[in-house]
Write a protein that holds these residues in place. Sequence first.
Motif, PDB file in Angstrom:
ATOM      1  N   LYS A   1       0.828  -1.217   0.000  1.00 50.49           N
ATOM      2  CA  LYS A   1       0.000   0.000   0.000  1.00 50.49           C
ATOM      3  C   LYS A   1       0.857   1.259   0.000  1.00 50.49           C
ATOM      4  N   VAL A   2       1.910   1.257   0.800  1.00 50.41           N
ATOM      5  CA  VAL A   2       2.797   2.422   0.868  1.00 50.41           C
ATOM      6  C   VAL A   2       3.502   2.605  -0.463  1.00 50.41           C
ATOM      7  N   ARG A   3       3.939   1.480  -1.077  1.00 48.19           N
ATOM      8  CA  ARG A   3       4.633   1.552  -2.356  1.00 48.19           C
ATOM      9  C   ARG A   3       3.730   2.167  -3.429  1.00 48.19           C
ATOM     10  N   ARG A   4       2.466   1.754  -3.489  1.00 50.07           N
ATOM     11  CA  ARG A   4       1.556   2.265  -4.508  1.00 50.07           C
ATOM     12  C   ARG A   4       1.267   3.766  -4.327  1.00 50.07           C
ATOM     13  N   VAL A   5       1.387   4.242  -3.087  1.00 44.56           N
ATOM     14  CA  VAL A   5       1.139   5.671  -2.829  1.00 44.56           C
ATOM     15  C   VAL A   5       2.371   6.501  -3.132  1.00 44.56           C
ATOM     16  N   VAL A   6       3.568   6.037  -2.757  1.00 46.90           N
ATOM     17  CA  VAL A   6       4.776   6.840  -2.863  1.00 46.90           C
ATOM     18  C   VAL A   6       5.355   6.786  -4.279  1.00 46.90           C
ATOM     19  N   ARG A   7       5.277   5.658  -4.959  1.00 48.61           N
ATOM     20  CA  ARG A   7       5.941   5.475  -6.241  1.00 48.61           C
ATOM     21  C   ARG A   7       5.529   6.530  -7.281  1.00 48.61           C
ATOM     22  N   PRO A   8       4.235   6.918  -7.430  1.00 47.73           N
ATOM     23  CA  PRO A   8       3.921   7.938  -8.452  1.00 47.73           C
ATOM     24  C   PRO A   8       4.512   9.300  -8.146  1.00 47.73           C
ATOM     25  N   ASN A   9       4.931   9.552  -6.902  1.00 42.44           N
ATOM     26  CA  ASN A   9       5.422  10.879  -6.510  1.00 42.44           C
ATOM     27  C   ASN A   9       6.940  10.997  -6.658  1.00 42.44           C
ATOM     28  N   ILE A  10       7.640   9.914  -7.075  1.00 45.58           N
ATOM     29  CA  ILE A  10       9.081   9.994  -7.231  1.00 45.58           C
ATOM     30  C   ILE A  10       9.394  10.602  -8.585  1.00 45.58           C
ATOM     31  N   SER A  11      10.200  11.615  -8.572  1.00 45.58           N
ATOM     32  CA  SER A  11      10.623  12.296  -9.793  1.00 45.58           C
ATOM     33  C   SER A  11      12.149  12.404  -9.774  1.00 45.58           C
ATOM     34  N   TRP A  12      12.834  11.592 -10.646  1.00 40.00           N
ATOM     35  CA  TRP A  12      14.298  11.575 -10.666  1.00 40.00           C
ATOM     36  C   TRP A  12      14.770  11.302 -12.081  1.00 40.00           C
ATOM     37  N   GLY A  13      15.704  12.086 -12.585  1.00 39.33           N
ATOM     38  CA  GLY A  13      16.246  11.900 -13.932  1.00 39.33           C
ATOM     39  C   GLY A  13      17.738  11.712 -13.951  1.00 39.33           C
ATOM     40  N   GLY A  14      18.364  11.517 -12.782  1.00 40.31           N
ATOM     41  CA  GLY A  14      19.824  11.349 -12.739  1.00 40.31           C
ATOM     42  C   GLY A  14      20.244   9.887 -12.778  1.00 40.31           C
ATOM     43  N   GLU A  15      21.482   9.647 -12.322  1.00 41.37           N
ATOM     44  CA  GLU A  15      22.010   8.272 -12.298  1.00 41.37           C
ATOM     45  C   GLU A  15      21.229   7.444 -11.296  1.00 41.37           C
ATOM     46  N   THR A  16      21.192   6.129 -11.494  1.00 43.19           N
ATOM     47  CA  THR A  16      20.383   5.232 -10.675  1.00 43.19           C
ATOM     48  C   THR A  16      21.201   4.147  -9.970  1.00 43.19           C
ATOM     49  N   GLU A  17      22.426   3.973 -10.371  1.00 45.87           N
ATOM     50  CA  GLU A  17      23.195   2.837  -9.849  1.00 45.87           C
ATOM     51  C   GLU A  17      23.734   3.168  -8.455  1.00 45.87           C
TER      52      GLU A  17
ATOM     53  N   VAL B   1       7.968  11.293  -0.422  1.00 43.53           N
ATOM     54  CA  VAL B   1       7.256  10.881   0.797  1.00 43.53           C
ATOM     55  C   VAL B   1       6.334  12.005   1.275  1.00 43.53           C
ATOM     56  N   GLN B   2       6.831  13.220   1.265  1.00 42.70           N
ATOM     57  CA  GLN B   2       6.008  14.354   1.728  1.00 42.70           C
ATOM     58  C   GLN B   2       4.786  14.574   0.833  1.00 42.70           C
ATOM     59  N   ARG B   3       4.932  14.329  -0.467  1.00 46.03           N
ATOM     60  CA  ARG B   3       3.810  14.462  -1.376  1.00 46.03           C
ATOM     61  C   ARG B   3       2.771  13.359  -1.192  1.00 46.03           C
ATOM     62  N   SER B   4       3.148  12.310  -0.502  1.00 47.45           N
ATOM     63  CA  SER B   4       2.241  11.165  -0.307  1.00 47.45           C
ATOM     64  C   SER B   4       1.355  11.325   0.915  1.00 47.45           C
ATOM     65  N   ASP B   5       1.386  12.505   1.534  1.00 46.08           N
ATOM     66  CA  ASP B   5       0.539  12.762   2.708  1.00 46.08           C
ATOM     67  C   ASP B   5      -0.918  12.892   2.247  1.00 46.08           C
ATOM     68  N   PRO B   6      -1.886  12.169   2.892  1.00 42.22           N
ATOM     69  CA  PRO B   6      -1.725  11.270   4.042  1.00 42.22           C
ATOM     70  C   PRO B   6      -1.338   9.858   3.585  1.00 42.22           C
ATOM     71  N   MET B   7      -0.733   9.122   4.524  1.00 37.65           N
ATOM     72  CA  MET B   7      -0.327   7.744   4.263  1.00 37.65           C
ATOM     73  C   MET B   7      -1.535   6.817   4.357  1.00 37.65           C
ATOM     74  N   PRO B   8      -1.507   5.710   3.637  1.00 38.32           N
ATOM     75  CA  PRO B   8      -2.649   4.792   3.677  1.00 38.32           C
ATOM     76  C   PRO B   8      -2.820   4.158   5.059  1.00 38.32           C
ATOM     77  N   GLN B   9      -4.044   3.750   5.326  1.00 42.05           N
ATOM     78  CA  GLN B   9      -4.347   3.104   6.597  1.00 42.05           C
ATOM     79  C   GLN B   9      -4.233   1.592   6.438  1.00 42.05           C
ATOM     80  N   ASP B  10      -3.961   0.928   7.569  1.00 43.38           N
ATOM     81  CA  ASP B  10      -3.797  -0.521   7.570  1.00 43.38           C
ATOM     82  C   ASP B  10      -5.158  -1.185   7.630  1.00 43.38           C
ATOM     83  N   ILE B  11      -5.146  -2.477   7.716  1.00 40.14           N
ATOM     84  CA  ILE B  11      -6.400  -3.235   7.695  1.00 40.14           C
ATOM     85  C   ILE B  11      -7.254  -2.967   8.931  1.00 40.14           C
ATOM     86  N   ASP B  12      -6.629  -2.527   9.999  1.00 40.56           N
ATOM     87  CA  ASP B  12      -7.380  -2.205  11.210  1.00 40.56           C
ATOM     88  C   ASP B  12      -7.977  -0.794  11.182  1.00 40.56           C
ATOM     89  N   GLY B  13      -7.852  -0.053  10.091  1.00 40.62           N
ATOM     90  CA  GLY B  13      -8.400   1.300   9.963  1.00 40.62           C
ATOM     91  C   GLY B  13      -7.504   2.373  10.538  1.00 40.62           C
TER      92      GLY B  13
END
Length: 332
Positions: free
Chosen positions: A252-268, A306-318
């Motif tokens: 759940k966290v990955r699906r929220v944060v991944r669209p907000n990553i913006s990087w065009g430099g080296e990756t290794e 991470v900051q753009r992903s506010d608020p973070m998703p809730q767990d199964i317990d709400g």
Amino acid sequence: MIRKKSEYPLQPPRERGTGRAFVFAVLMHLLLGFFLYHGIQWQNSTPEGAEAELWTEVPDTAIPRVPSPPPVPVAPAPPLPDEQADIALQEKKRQQQEAARQAQLAEQQRQQKLQAQQEAEARRQQQLAEQAAQLAAQKAATAKQKQQQQQADKLKQQQLAEQQKQQQLKEQQQKQAQADAQKKADEQKAAKAKAQADAAAQAKKVDAERRERLAQMQGMAGGAGSTGNGLGKTGTGSGSGGNAASPGYADKVRRVVRPNISWGGETEGLETVISVRCSPTGTLLSATVSHSSGNPAWDDAALRAVQRSDPMPQDIDGKTPASFKITLRPAG
């Protein structure tokens, strides 16, 4: 006693022959009276025609004829008075005429004086009446002017009172508007202060709950990081909340944060770990770089994601875990 000439009034010169004229006038009046008397007697005599009618039945010898009366002898004229008597009579007559003239003149003067007094009195009465009329007119004009002035003053006072009343009403309205505005501002300020106080109290409560949960989690199992990878074009990330999070919470966290990553430099060789603290509702309370990749640019890009992903998703317990770490690597 001999009187001086200045004691006698001025007299006209005496005419001669006055006594003879007087005697002649008396004689002519006597003759006129005589002829008038006989003329009246002749007119009163019985006409002959009437006597003839009576004589037709009676013989003429039976009625004796009455002889006409003899004429009245004319009285001889009185002897002429002497010149002294005539002078005395004329003087007496003149004195009588003069006395009568003086009396008439005195009466005329008295009448003229009386008339002048009456006219003067009439003029005085007329002047008094005119003065009284003028005074009454002046009094009426003064009273009318005074009444008009009083009415004008009364109207002016009423207008002034009305203006003061309107001014007071306007001031009251302004004061009421100011009071309402102040009251509204105070209410808004109080509401804002209350909201701030409630938010502060809620934040303190949330922070206390988070600290308590964190303490429980650290006391039970300690903190543990998890790793993951992804094939996203812009970058990959994974995260976990320790033993308190469900197994699928990292996805759940990955699906929220991944669209907000913006990087065009080296990756290794780039990998950054972000420590996150959240409220139970998912609100991001803090996010810091706990392990740097050595590339500050990538670290900043990971932290912004991470900051753009506010608020973070809730767990199964709400609820969202109070704290967890997220490992981020650029896509390679």
